[in-house]
Design a protein around this motif. Structure first.
Motif, mmCIF file in Angstrom:
data_model
loop_
_atom_site.group_PDB
_atom_site.id
_atom_site.type_symbol
_atom_site.label_atom_id
_atom_site.label_comp_id
_atom_site.label_asym_id
_atom_site.label_seq_id
_atom_site.Cartn_x
_atom_site.Cartn_y
_atom_site.Cartn_z
ATOM 1 N N THR A 1 2.567 11.064 7.993
ATOM 2 C CA THR A 1 1.889 9.998 8.751
ATOM 3 C C THR A 1 0.409 10.310 8.946
ATOM 4 O OG1 THR A 1 3.997 9.702 9.916
ATOM 5 C CG2 THR A 1 2.081 8.608 10.859
ATOM 6 N N GLY A 2 0.117 11.528 9.420
ATOM 7 C CA GLY A 2 -1.269 11.905 9.691
ATOM 8 C C GLY A 2 -2.094 11.951 8.417
ATOM 9 N N LEU A 3 -1.527 12.502 7.353
ATOM 10 C CA LEU A 3 -2.278 12.623 6.094
ATOM 11 C C LEU A 3 -2.525 11.241 5.481
ATOM 12 C CD1 LEU A 3 -0.482 15.766 4.606
ATOM 13 C CD2 LEU A 3 -2.825 15.673 5.481
ATOM 14 N N GLY B 1 14.256 13.636 1.026
ATOM 15 C CA GLY B 1 13.648 12.730 0.049
ATOM 16 C C GLY B 1 14.444 11.501 -0.331
ATOM 17 N N MET B 2 15.441 11.137 0.479
ATOM 18 C CA MET B 2 16.130 9.863 0.219
ATOM 19 C C MET B 2 15.222 8.727 0.705
ATOM 20 S SD MET B 2 19.682 8.636 1.969
ATOM 21 C CE MET B 2 20.079 6.927 2.236
ATOM 22 N N LEU B 3 15.055 7.702 -0.104
ATOM 23 C CA LEU B 3 14.185 6.589 0.289
ATOM 24 C C LEU B 3 14.979 5.285 0.345
ATOM 25 C CD1 LEU B 3 10.928 7.162 -1.827
ATOM 26 C CD2 LEU B 3 11.532 8.134 0.389
ATOM 27 N N ALA C 1 -0.145 11.540 15.393
ATOM 28 C CA ALA C 1 0.872 11.459 14.327
ATOM 29 C C ALA C 1 1.706 12.732 14.390
ATOM 30 C CB ALA C 1 0.190 11.304 12.970
ATOM 31 N N CYS C 2 2.071 13.097 15.622
ATOM 32 C CA CYS C 2 2.729 14.404 15.788
ATOM 33 C C CYS C 2 4.198 14.250 16.184
ATOM 34 C CB CYS C 2 1.941 15.306 16.716
ATOM 35 S SG CYS C 2 1.298 14.530 18.201
ATOM 36 N N HIS C 3 4.876 13.219 15.624
ATOM 37 C CA HIS C 3 6.343 13.152 15.652
ATOM 38 C C HIS C 3 6.867 13.260 17.080
ATOM 39 C CE1 HIS C 3 10.061 13.112 13.467
ATOM 40 N NE2 HIS C 3 10.422 14.335 13.793
ATOM 41 N N GLY D 1 17.018 19.581 10.821
ATOM 42 C CA GLY D 1 15.782 19.304 11.551
ATOM 43 C C GLY D 1 16.038 18.323 12.678
ATOM 44 N N LEU D 2 14.991 18.127 13.474
ATOM 45 C CA LEU D 2 15.070 17.153 14.569
ATOM 46 C C LEU D 2 14.279 15.925 14.171
ATOM 47 C CD1 LEU D 2 14.428 19.214 17.835
ATOM 48 C CD2 LEU D 2 16.612 18.350 16.959
ATOM 49 N N ASP D 3 14.913 14.786 14.257
ATOM 50 C CA ASP D 3 14.198 13.547 13.974
ATOM 51 C C ASP D 3 13.956 12.804 15.288
ATOM 52 O OD1 ASP D 3 12.853 11.882 12.318
ATOM 53 O OD2 ASP D 3 14.596 10.898 11.447
HETATM 54 C C1 LIG Z 1 17.186 16.464 8.760
HETATM 55 C C2 LIG Z 1 16.271 15.325 8.481
HETATM 56 C C3 LIG Z 1 16.373 14.618 7.313
HETATM 57 C C4 LIG Z 1 15.508 13.562 7.041
HETATM 58 N N1 LIG Z 1 15.635 12.906 5.860
HETATM 59 C C5 LIG Z 1 14.749 11.948 5.536
HETATM 60 C C6 LIG Z 1 14.818 11.320 4.265
HETATM 61 O O1 LIG Z 1 15.641 11.673 3.425
HETATM 62 N N2 LIG Z 1 13.943 10.319 4.004
HETATM 63 C C7 LIG Z 1 12.999 9.913 4.908
HETATM 64 O O2 LIG Z 1 12.246 8.985 4.605
HETATM 65 N N3 LIG Z 1 12.899 10.513 6.120
HETATM 66 C C8 LIG Z 1 13.750 11.521 6.448
HETATM 67 N N4 LIG Z 1 13.665 12.130 7.658
HETATM 68 C C9 LIG Z 1 12.634 11.666 8.610
HETATM 69 C C10 LIG Z 1 11.258 12.176 8.235
HETATM 70 O O3 LIG Z 1 11.337 13.535 7.881
HETATM 71 C C11 LIG Z 1 10.276 12.011 9.408
HETATM 72 O O4 LIG Z 1 10.378 10.730 9.953
HETATM 73 C C12 LIG Z 1 8.847 12.192 8.920
HETATM 74 O O5 LIG Z 1 8.742 13.394 8.205
HETATM 75 C C13 LIG Z 1 7.878 12.205 10.097
HETATM 76 O O6 LIG Z 1 6.598 12.476 9.568
HETATM 77 P P1 LIG Z 1 5.373 12.654 10.547
HETATM 78 O O7 LIG Z 1 4.180 12.900 9.715
HETATM 79 O O8 LIG Z 1 5.328 11.506 11.502
HETATM 80 O O9 LIG Z 1 5.725 13.953 11.414
HETATM 81 P P2 LIG Z 1 5.777 15.521 10.909
HETATM 82 O O10 LIG Z 1 5.987 15.581 9.446
HETATM 83 O O11 LIG Z 1 6.731 16.180 11.793
HETATM 84 O O12 LIG Z 1 4.320 15.994 11.217
HETATM 85 C C14 LIG Z 1 3.869 16.126 12.559
HETATM 86 C C15 LIG Z 1 2.965 17.333 12.656
HETATM 87 O O13 LIG Z 1 2.340 17.272 13.941
HETATM 88 C C16 LIG Z 1 2.111 18.594 14.364
HETATM 89 N N5 LIG Z 1 1.851 18.595 15.814
HETATM 90 C C17 LIG Z 1 2.756 18.630 16.842
HETATM 91 N N6 LIG Z 1 2.111 18.606 18.013
HETATM 92 C C18 LIG Z 1 0.789 18.539 17.725
HETATM 93 C C19 LIG Z 1 -0.374 18.478 18.530
HETATM 94 N N7 LIG Z 1 -0.311 18.466 19.874
HETATM 95 N N8 LIG Z 1 -1.594 18.476 17.932
HETATM 96 C C20 LIG Z 1 -1.678 18.456 16.557
HETATM 97 N N9 LIG Z 1 -0.598 18.494 15.755
HETATM 98 C C21 LIG Z 1 0.616 18.528 16.337
HETATM 99 C C22 LIG Z 1 3.387 19.324 13.974
HETATM 100 O O14 LIG Z 1 3.115 20.706 13.874
HETATM 101 C C23 LIG Z 1 3.690 18.682 12.622
HETATM 102 O O15 LIG Z 1 3.172 19.482 11.605
HETATM 103 C C24 LIG Z 1 14.507 13.182 7.974
HETATM 104 C C25 LIG Z 1 14.395 13.902 9.177
HETATM 105 C C26 LIG Z 1 15.252 14.956 9.425
HETATM 106 C C27 LIG Z 1 15.097 15.712 10.697
#
Ligand SMILES: Cc1cc2nc3c(=O)[nH]c(=O)nc-3n(C[C@H](O)[C@H](O)[C@H](O)COP(=O)(O)OP(=O)(O)OC[C@H]3O[C@@H](n4cnc5c(N)ncnc54)[C@H](O)[C@@H]3O)c2cc1C
Length: 409
Positions: free
Chosen positions: A15-17, A47-49, A224-226, A339-341
């Motif tokens: 998300t952030g990138l 990687g399932m989409l 974008a920190c989940h 992982g935690l979603d």
């Molecule tokens: C087990 C599992 C399986 C999954 N399978 C799939 C799948 O097959 N297909 C799919 O599409 N999705 C899947 N997902 C969901 C998907 O992985 C997430 O929704 C997605 O990766 C979220 O991306 P993001 O960039 O929002 O967060 P992230 O990738 O978690 O990035 C957030 C970053 O923010 C950083 N951060 C935290 N706090 C701060 C702060 N205060 N300041 C700065 N940085 C901070 C963290 O260190 C982290 O690096 C799965 C999730 C799980 C848990």
């Protein structure tokens, strides 16, 4: 927007990138990405989409009415398309074949029949294969008697090499002159009454054990920190519910008897038994299997950590064998991860400007679909920030809908 004051992005996952790259593409000259201290969930996702939504159309329509189900389905489809186009252009390994829902109970069949009817009325492709139609279809031969019917949502399924996706996104940001990275975490936001916001960033621990603090002025912050968004913006904390899940990658093919079986094509994303089982076919003949959250305490909701549990891996494999009896039964996992979603309390992603402070934008809560929805949300937030509007982003996803939740502060 000033070229001197940076836009700060908290989080360097998909998300952030994506937000950083779309902002740079739109002409923003100074973007600071604060990386966070933990490995992004994006890096460990298998990687399932899926296009549309992971849940069936009826679930979304029951919770949010049919009109909005159509809107959010379209959002998911557009997210799928944008991610797929980007992957193809960047040479990221990506396969696109089918999105299939395997139906194992009569109740699911009733629901799927309604879902298909509602989807077709809303203009989406979907069909039910059951009875003679299923028997006549090429999908039937590899399926066990457990599977009563198949809901075929068309070409809205796929698989992506997550590791390469994240690496290429990161590399594109690192080599973009507008983007800088800072190791650390955004710890505090202040300056709400000032022309610019201030963010306090805590750097990584030095050898002497110190953690450097620095404060940076920013025109806007994209959070974008989940799940950690709840720590940064406490008024969202009670809305963001964690859910533990796990997956494994193992040898295929799903149909070892018929090499021509369509089930041996890469890029099929399927789910079964109300999404409690899910998987995808990968290009190298291996398969990805996930699910089994129902075996965890509270189905994995509100978990504080997630571990690979042997009983869940066993369950996933056993269930897959029942669905695909021609799958080789002697396979050991090549890779296992958990992982935690993030599941928002109302089961809709949270994407948009914060109420009361439009300079803070958030994107989280993608419920197993973050590789596409996170990528697309990055695009939407960049567009919203640059032009003041983004018609592709439904207003109902904005965090303003959560205003009445109790503050956890
Ligand atoms: C087990 C599992 C399986 C999954 N399978 C799939 C799948 O097959 N297909 C799919 O599409 N999705 C899947 N997902 C969901 C998907 O992985 C997430 O929704 C997605 O990766 C979220 O991306 P993001 O960039 O929002 O967060 P992230 O990738 O978690 O990035 C957030 C970053 O923010 C950083 N951060 C935290 N706090 C701060 C702060 N205060 N300041 C700065 N940085 C901070 C963290 O260190 C982290 O690096 C799965 C999730 C799980 C848990």
């Amino acid at each position: 927007m000033s070229n001197q004051i940076p836009v700060v992005i908290a989080g360097a996952g998909v998300t952030g990138l994506s937000a950083a790259l779309h902002l740079a593409e739109a002409g923003v000259k100074k973007i600071l990405i604060v990386t966070g201290s933990s490995i992004p969930t994006s890096m460990t996702a298998p990687g399932m989409l899926s296009g549309g939504q992971r849940d069936n159309f009826t679930r979304v329509a029951a919770a949010h009415q049919t009109d909005f189900a159509k809107t959010i389905w379209l959002f998911g489809d557009r997210a799928f398309d944008l991610t797929a186009n980007w992957a193809r252009n960047q040479g990221v390994p990506f396969s696109n074949c089918r999105r299939l829902r395997l139906i194992a109970t009569p109740e699911e069949l009733t629901e799927a029949t309604i879902a298909v009817r509602e989807m077709n009325a809303a203009g989406f492709t979907s069909q039910i294969l059951s009875d003679k139609k299923l028997t006549a279809s090429p999908w039937a031969r590899a399926l066990g008697p457990r599977i009563l019917a198949v809901q075929d949502d068309g070409e809205r399924g796929g698989w992506i090499d997550t590791h390469t996706m994240c690496r290429k996104l990161r590399l594109a940001a690192e080599t973009n002159p507008a983007v800088q990275f800072i190791d650390g975490t955004v710890e505090n936001i202040s300056g709400y009454a000032d022309p610019d916001l201030s963010v306090t960033i805590r750097g990584p621990e030095s050898q002497s054990g110190d953690k450097k603090l620095q404060t940076i002025k920013t025109s806007s912050l994209i959070a974008a920190c989940h799940l950690a968004i709840g720590d940064l913006i406490p008024s969202l904390k009670s809305a963001l519910v964690s859910s533990a899940d796990q997956w494994l990658s193992t040898s295929g093919p799903l149909d070892s008897i018929d090499p021509q079986s369509p089930w041996n094509t890469p890029g099929i994303a399927w789910s079964a038994f109300h999404n409690h089982e899910w998987g995808a076919t990968q290009p190298n003949g291996t398969i990805l299997l996930g699910g089994g959250r129902i075996l965890r305490k509270w189905a994995g909701f509100e978990a504080t950590e997630s571990k690979v549990e042997a009983k869940i891996s066993k369950y996933i494999v056993e269930q897959t064998k029942k669905s695909f009896p021609n799958w080789r039964a002697d396979c050991e996992p090549i890779l296992e991860a958990s992982g935690l979603d993030c599941h928002p309390c109302d089961e809709l992603p949270v994407v948009g400007p914060m109420y009361g402070e439009g300079r803070i934008l958030v994107a989280t809560g993608f419920m197993g679909q973050g590789l596409t929805l996170g990528f697309y949300s990055g695009f939407c937030l960049a567009k919203l920030l640059m032009t003041g509007r983004c018609d592709e982003l439904p207003r109902r996803l904005w965090p303003e809908r959560l205003r009445s939740l109790p503050d956890q502060e």
